[in-house]
Design a protein around this motif. Sequence first.
Motif, PDB file in Angstrom:
ATOM      1  N   PHE A  37      17.429  29.875  29.474  1.00  0.00           N
ATOM      2  CA  PHE A  37      18.779  29.866  30.031  1.00  0.00           C
ATOM      3  C   PHE A  37      18.798  30.326  31.487  1.00  0.00           C
ATOM      4  O   PHE A  37      19.481  29.743  32.327  1.00  0.00           O
ATOM      5  CB  PHE A  37      19.701  30.753  29.184  1.00  0.00           C
ATOM      6  N   GLU A  38      17.988  31.321  31.778  1.00  0.00           N
ATOM      7  CA  GLU A  38      17.946  31.856  33.143  1.00  0.00           C
ATOM      8  C   GLU A  38      17.478  30.780  34.133  1.00  0.00           C
ATOM      9  O   GLU A  38      18.018  30.648  35.223  1.00  0.00           O
ATOM     10  CB  GLU A  38      16.999  33.062  33.179  1.00  0.00           C
ATOM     11  N   MET A  40      17.892  27.615  33.828  1.00  0.00           N
ATOM     12  CA  MET A  40      18.899  26.571  33.971  1.00  0.00           C
ATOM     13  C   MET A  40      20.086  27.016  34.826  1.00  0.00           C
ATOM     14  O   MET A  40      20.759  26.188  35.430  1.00  0.00           O
ATOM     15  CB  MET A  40      19.382  26.126  32.589  1.00  0.00           C
ATOM     16  N   THR A  41      20.307  28.306  34.886  1.00  0.00           N
ATOM     17  CA  THR A  41      21.465  28.790  35.621  1.00  0.00           C
ATOM     18  C   THR A  41      21.094  29.337  36.999  1.00  0.00           C
ATOM     19  O   THR A  41      21.967  29.638  37.802  1.00  0.00           O
ATOM     20  CB  THR A  41      22.184  29.896  34.824  1.00  0.00           C
ATOM     21  N   ARG A  42      19.801  29.420  37.263  1.00  0.00           N
ATOM     22  CA  ARG A  42      19.336  29.951  38.540  1.00  0.00           C
ATOM     23  C   ARG A  42      19.639  28.945  39.667  1.00  0.00           C
ATOM     24  O   ARG A  42      19.688  27.743  39.443  1.00  0.00           O
ATOM     25  CB  ARG A  42      17.823  30.204  38.449  1.00  0.00           C
ATOM     26  N   ASP A  43      19.799  29.451  40.875  1.00  0.00           N
ATOM     27  CA  ASP A  43      20.024  28.581  42.034  1.00  0.00           C
ATOM     28  C   ASP A  43      18.672  28.069  42.549  1.00  0.00           C
ATOM     29  O   ASP A  43      17.856  28.845  43.022  1.00  0.00           O
ATOM     30  CB  ASP A  43      20.737  29.384  43.143  1.00  0.00           C
TER      31      ASP A  43
END
Length: 98
Positions: A37-38, A40-43
């Motif tokens: 998840f991290e 996928m949500t990281r910039d």
Amino acid sequence: MPTRLCDRCGQLIEEGALRYIAKIQVYAAYDPLNVDFEDMTRDHRNEIKEILKRCEDLSEEELMQDVYVDFQFDLCRPCQRFYIKDPLPAADGAGGAG
Ligand SMILES: [Zn+2]
């Protein structure tokens, strides 16, 4: 009548004579992605910019060769025998009992 030359020694391979083909594929190996998840949500914008910047200096051909290259060689019988004994000679200065 097609005539062929051995790509290793340059000898003519007579029509109907035993001929070998060596195919070599060299391509980038990727391990399976493990995305959480991290991830996928990281910039990712900075990483993408960095990759694009590195690509700017490379030609299309160089970029292609980074990913996949293949070769096909015709070999006469003596060269086939020689080749299969040592298909991947050590790079200069690498390995060996020197
Ligand atoms: Zn040959």
